[in-house]
Design a protein around this motif. Structure first.
Motif, short mmCIF file in Angstrom:
data_model
loop_
_atom_site.label_atom_id
_atom_site.label_comp_id
_atom_site.label_asym_id
_atom_site.label_seq_id
_atom_site.Cartn_x
_atom_site.Cartn_y
_atom_site.Cartn_z
N ALA A 1 0.83 -1.22 0.00
CA ALA A 1 0.00 0.00 0.00
C ALA A 1 0.86 1.27 0.00
O ALA A 1 1.83 1.37 0.76
CB ALA A 1 -0.93 0.01 1.21
N TYR A 2 0.48 2.20 -0.86
CA TYR A 2 1.19 3.48 -0.96
C TYR A 2 0.16 4.62 -0.91
O TYR A 2 -0.93 4.49 -1.47
CB TYR A 2 1.99 3.56 -2.26
N PHE A 3 0.56 5.73 -0.27
CA PHE A 3 -0.37 6.83 -0.04
C PHE A 3 0.23 8.12 -0.58
O PHE A 3 1.36 8.49 -0.25
CB PHE A 3 -0.66 6.96 1.46
N LEU A 4 -0.52 8.80 -1.43
CA LEU A 4 -0.09 10.04 -2.05
C LEU A 4 -1.04 11.17 -1.62
O LEU A 4 -2.25 11.03 -1.75
CB LEU A 4 -0.10 9.92 -3.58
N PHE A 5 -0.47 12.25 -1.12
CA PHE A 5 -1.26 13.39 -0.68
C PHE A 5 -0.82 14.63 -1.46
O PHE A 5 0.36 14.79 -1.76
CB PHE A 5 -1.04 13.66 0.81
N THR A 6 -1.76 15.51 -1.77
CA THR A 6 -1.39 16.83 -2.29
C THR A 6 -1.99 17.89 -1.38
O THR A 6 -3.12 17.76 -0.90
CB THR A 6 -1.90 17.06 -3.74
N VAL A 7 -1.19 18.92 -1.10
CA VAL A 7 -1.62 20.02 -0.23
C VAL A 7 -0.99 21.32 -0.70
O VAL A 7 0.08 21.32 -1.31
CB VAL A 7 -1.20 19.79 1.25
N PRO A 8 -1.64 22.45 -0.44
CA PRO A 8 -1.02 23.73 -0.79
C PRO A 8 0.18 24.04 0.10
O PRO A 8 1.11 24.72 -0.32
CB PRO A 8 -2.15 24.74 -0.57
N SER A 9 0.16 23.52 1.33
CA SER A 9 1.25 23.77 2.28
C SER A 9 1.20 22.68 3.35
O SER A 9 0.12 22.24 3.74
CB SER A 9 1.09 25.14 2.93
N PRO A 10 2.35 22.23 3.84
CA PRO A 10 2.33 21.21 4.90
C PRO A 10 1.64 21.69 6.17
O PRO A 10 1.16 20.89 6.97
CB PRO A 10 3.83 20.92 5.14
N SER A 11 1.57 23.01 6.36
CA SER A 11 0.90 23.54 7.54
C SER A 11 -0.60 23.26 7.51
O SER A 11 -1.29 23.44 8.52
CB SER A 11 1.13 25.05 7.65
#
Length: 311
Positions: free
Chosen positions: A142-152
């Motif tokens: 299992a692999y998990f990919l996240f996208t975010v504008p900022s780690p905060s």
């Protein structure tokens, strides 16, 4: 390489290095502003993980195997995209529980299962906490990919368990080169304005079909002009026009920042002036996120911008 990643060669090389080095993380956090190509890069990462090519001298993802063809059509059974439920803006605990259950199921066709959570800032705090154990001790496949504008935008406990891949802002000349490549038949003057007015290629392209974005681009250009000519009240009027649209105000400030950087490159601003203006913009962006009243924010920012132009 996916042709739409041409403008992100540095990020793609970082992604390929993780793969080639045999150290592709089970949790990857792709960071970048709206329109920066986060989701495109995340799909490229998923394609790498699911490609059935034997590798060797062939590039991964190969783009021709059955798995890659299914990825291109967004139909691969081993890719799960997790988003908000219909009519909701957040991703709750129930969605994460479903991910936890499915993560332990063997892949259907590939050697791995990939779970993509675009705009992961939409995860509730409870949902993020529910993810912790899973990404800390994930199933082997299992692999998990996240996208975010900022780690905060995520809990520190989640961020600390993921490998970070930031997409850095391109300079306006590079944005213009990419826009010319992607839209060769478009008016060159328009593309130049968009490259200077929007901080990312994605936002510039979206504005071509979005009247609101075109208004924003014009307002950002006006802010820079009013700043250079020390027109305080005109500055206040433009900013105050977004009193009921805080998200739009945030985008306006980002576009103003991009235009200021372009003005520096063209010699219209000194390095000192540009630095001060960027500091003012970033403080205003922070105040917007803190729900400071727009009239007060506009008055303070306009006064400081006029002062900066005299440096």
């Amino acid at each position: 390489m996916n042709r739409t990643l041409i403008e992100r060669e540095e990020a793609y090389r970082a992604l390929a290095a993780l793969w080639d080095g045999g150290r592709f993380p089970h949790a990857l956090l792709i960071e970048g502003a709206p329109g920066s190509g986060k989701r495109t890069l995340a799909h490229e990462a998923a394609a790498m993980l699911l490609c059935r090519s034997s590798g060797g001298s062939q590039e991964i993802p190969c783009g021709v195997c059955p798995s890659c063809r299914k990825m291109e059509k967004r139909l691969h059974p081993d890719l799960t995209v997790v988003g908000p439920e219909p009519k909701k803006q957040t991703i709750g605990v129930d969605a994460v529980r479903a991910v936890r259950e499915n993560a332990w199921i063997a892949p259907h066709e590939a050697d791995r299962r990939v779970f993509l959570i675009p705009e992961a800032q939409n995860l509730t705090a409870a949902a993020q906490n529910a993810l912790l154990k899973l990404i800390e001790e994930p199933p082997e496949a299992a692999y998990f990919l996240f996208t975010v504008p900022s780690p905060s935008a995520l809990l520190e406990t989640v961020c600390s368990r993921a490998t970070h891949l930031p997409l850095r802002e391109m300079a306006s000349p590079r944005r213009l080169a990419v826009l010319r490549q992607l839209r060769p038949g478009e008016d060159p003057a328009l593309l130049e304005r968009l490259a200077e007015g929007f901080p990312t290629v994605g936002q510039a392209l979206a504005s071509l079909e979005d009247p609101a974005a075109q208004r924003l681009e014009a307002d950002a250009a006006a802010l820079l002009d009013y700043t250079l000519h020390c027109e305080r009240y005109a500055l206040m009027k433009v900013l105050a026009g977004y009193e009921r649209d805080r998200e739009g105000l945030s985008r306006l400030l980002a576009s103003f920042r991009a235009r200021s950087a372009a003005a520096l490159a063209k010699g219209e601003l000194s390095a000192l002036q540009c630095g001060v203006i960027v500091d003012i913009i970033e403080e205003a962006q922070f105040r917007v996120s803190q729900n400071v009243g727009v009239p007060l924010l506009s008055a303070v920012a306009a006064a400081r911008l006029v002062q900066s132009a005299s440096r």
